[in-house]
Design a protein around this motif. Structure first.
Motif, PDB file in Angstrom:
ATOM      1  N   LYS A 182      -7.564  -0.252  -3.152  1.00 20.79           N
ATOM      2  CA  LYS A 182      -6.738   0.557  -4.046  1.00 20.79           C
ATOM      3  C   LYS A 182      -7.365   0.639  -5.442  1.00 20.79           C
ATOM      4  N   TYR A 210       0.825  -1.216   0.000  1.00 21.95           N
ATOM      5  CA  TYR A 210       0.000   0.000   0.000  1.00 21.95           C
ATOM      6  C   TYR A 210       0.857   1.265   0.000  1.00 21.95           C
ATOM      7  N   LEU A 211       1.845   1.330   0.884  1.00 19.35           N
ATOM      8  CA  LEU A 211       2.771   2.462   0.928  1.00 19.35           C
ATOM      9  C   LEU A 211       4.084   2.063   0.275  1.00 19.35           C
ATOM     10  N   TYR A 268       0.034   8.240   8.180  1.00 20.09           N
ATOM     11  CA  TYR A 268      -0.979   7.284   7.704  1.00 20.09           C
ATOM     12  C   TYR A 268      -1.610   6.492   8.843  1.00 20.09           C
ATOM     13  N   ILE A 302      -5.309   4.771   5.746  1.00 16.66           N
ATOM     14  CA  ILE A 302      -5.146   3.623   4.857  1.00 16.66           C
ATOM     15  C   ILE A 302      -6.506   3.077   4.425  1.00 16.66           C
ATOM     16  N   ARG A 320       0.674   7.708  -2.835  1.00 15.60           N
ATOM     17  CA  ARG A 320       1.163   6.691  -1.898  1.00 15.60           C
ATOM     18  C   ARG A 320       2.593   6.260  -2.203  1.00 15.60           C
TER      19      ARG A 320
END
Length: 389
Positions: free
Chosen positions: A381, A148-149, A371, A377, A170
């Motif tokens: 996505k 995700y990051l 975050y 979060i 991100r």
């Protein structure tokens, strides 16, 4: 309630890069930092390097053994299966709010796949890089899509992660932690290093690290033999060799290194030096030789030549202190001779490391805080479409 930040490490090199982040995350009162150790860290064959983590004063939350005592590609797949089974139980028990991983190891891919299935957000350091000679290339990009990051070491790599469909919001270019370690780690004096290694460092020496080129079939024995044959020719130099990691054919490399060490007085082999001794060895070295990423990421900060052998690091950004050569005796020997010239030594002294500055870990920690503490979060996505001309 504190947020649980889970940090994965499976190898000595990976831990050395994660260390400054762990130190700073531990200072945040809202976080509960849990280090999970696996892979080569837990193998006596590869130096039981988890002990370095404990010597640094960190508490290991759990040690998860997955490594098989085999050199085959099949054993790699079996280790990945063991990792998925074991980490499924671990993640169910721990339920972390974030998993931090670094790099492109097969163990990491298995672990992040498991975390993804259990809806655990993943922060990945150093996506977007290319290493065309190693299976790490595919693994790295796969980890990117599961994460995700994203924290990249250059702007070029940031753009590549975005090209893979990750939203620019991100993806952060934070630079390379290797440079931060070079600038901030308290290194040994030459005498301290000499005493620690048990080697007379009055002679010039090279630091050597050679790993399997995992997209080539059965090339490791020939290539490491070529390198070692060249090393033994330079009787007026010593060569400090750190052994290969737990990849397919890594054991073949390490067995040959041991054989050459026994027969040649100028070759010294170590399973692992640890971060401080390794960087200290680079500080006083005449050159670095091999196919490790450290020759491209850390060594340039010491303004010494790097001989980068073969295709393992092909495609990775490199500075002007790096000489590329083929994995055969003539090419390696020629590259070493070029590195000894006054012209190239001056070039290496003036070269700029292309991997950022000394503030990487601060940037990473600040973004994670933003975050996690603000619940930013969202695992749903959207694929970010890169405009193609």
């Amino acid at each position: 309630m504190k947020k649980i930040i889970n940090i994965l490490t499976a190898t000595r090199a990976e831990y050395g890069l994660l260390k400054p982040i762990i130190v700073k995350l531990n200072k945040i009162s809202e976080f509960d930092i849990r280090i999970v150790v696996t892979g080569a860290h837990l193998s006596s064959e590869f130096g039981l390097t988890y002990q370095e983590i404990e010597k640094d004063g960190f508490i290991i939350d759990e040690k998860i053994e997955i490594l098989l005592s085999s050199d085959s590609t099949a054993s790699i797949s079996k280790s990945m299966g063991l990792a998925m089974i074991s980490f499924a139980d671990y993640f169910k028990k721990l339920a972390p709010d974030l998993l931090i991983v670094l790099g492109d190891r097969y163990e990491t891919l298995a672990v992040v796949t498991t975390a993804m299935n259990q809806r655990i957000p993943i922060a990945h350091l150093y996506g977007g890089e290319t290493t065309e000679g190693a299976i790490d290339e595919s693994i790295r990009h796969a980890i990117t899509k599961l994460s995700y990051l994203h924290f990249t070491s250059t702007e070029e790599y940031r753009k590549r992660v975005i090209q893979l469909g990750e939203h620019p919001d991100r993806v952060y270019n934070v630079g390379g932690i290797g440079i931060e370690n070079v600038l901030n780690e308290k290194l040994l004096t030459k005498k301290q290093l000499e005493d620690s290694l048990g080697i007379d460092l009055s002679k010039p020496y090279g630091v050597v690290t050679f790993h399997p080129v995992t997209l080539e079939n059965n090339s490791s024995e020939i290539q490491i033999s070529s390198l070692l044959e060249v090393c033994k020719e330079y009787k007026d130099m010593n060569f400090i060799i750190t052994k290969a990691n737990a990849d397919a054919e890594g054991r073949i490399i390490n067995q040959l290194i041991d054989q050459y060490e026994q027969k040649n007085e100028n070759i010294y082999a170590f399973t692992s030096l640890g971060l401080t001794k390794y960087l200290s060895a680079l500080k006083y070295a005449k050159l670095v030789i091999g196919n490790s990423s450290s020759g491209l990421l850390e060594a340039p900060s010491f303004n010494i030549p790097t001989i980068n052998i073969g295709d393992r690091q092909k495609g990775r950004l490199q500075g002007d202190s790096v000489i590329n050569c083929e994995p055969n005796k003539d090419s390696i020997r020629s590259a070493i001779e070029v590195s000894f010239t006054e012209q190239f030594m001056n070039q290496a002294k003036e070269a700029v490391n292309p991997y950022g500055d000394e503030n990487t870990s601060d940037k990473v920690v600040d973004i994670i805080k933003e975050y996690i503490l603000n619940d930013k979060i969202n695992l749903k996505k959207k694929f970010y479409d890169w405009k193609v001309d």
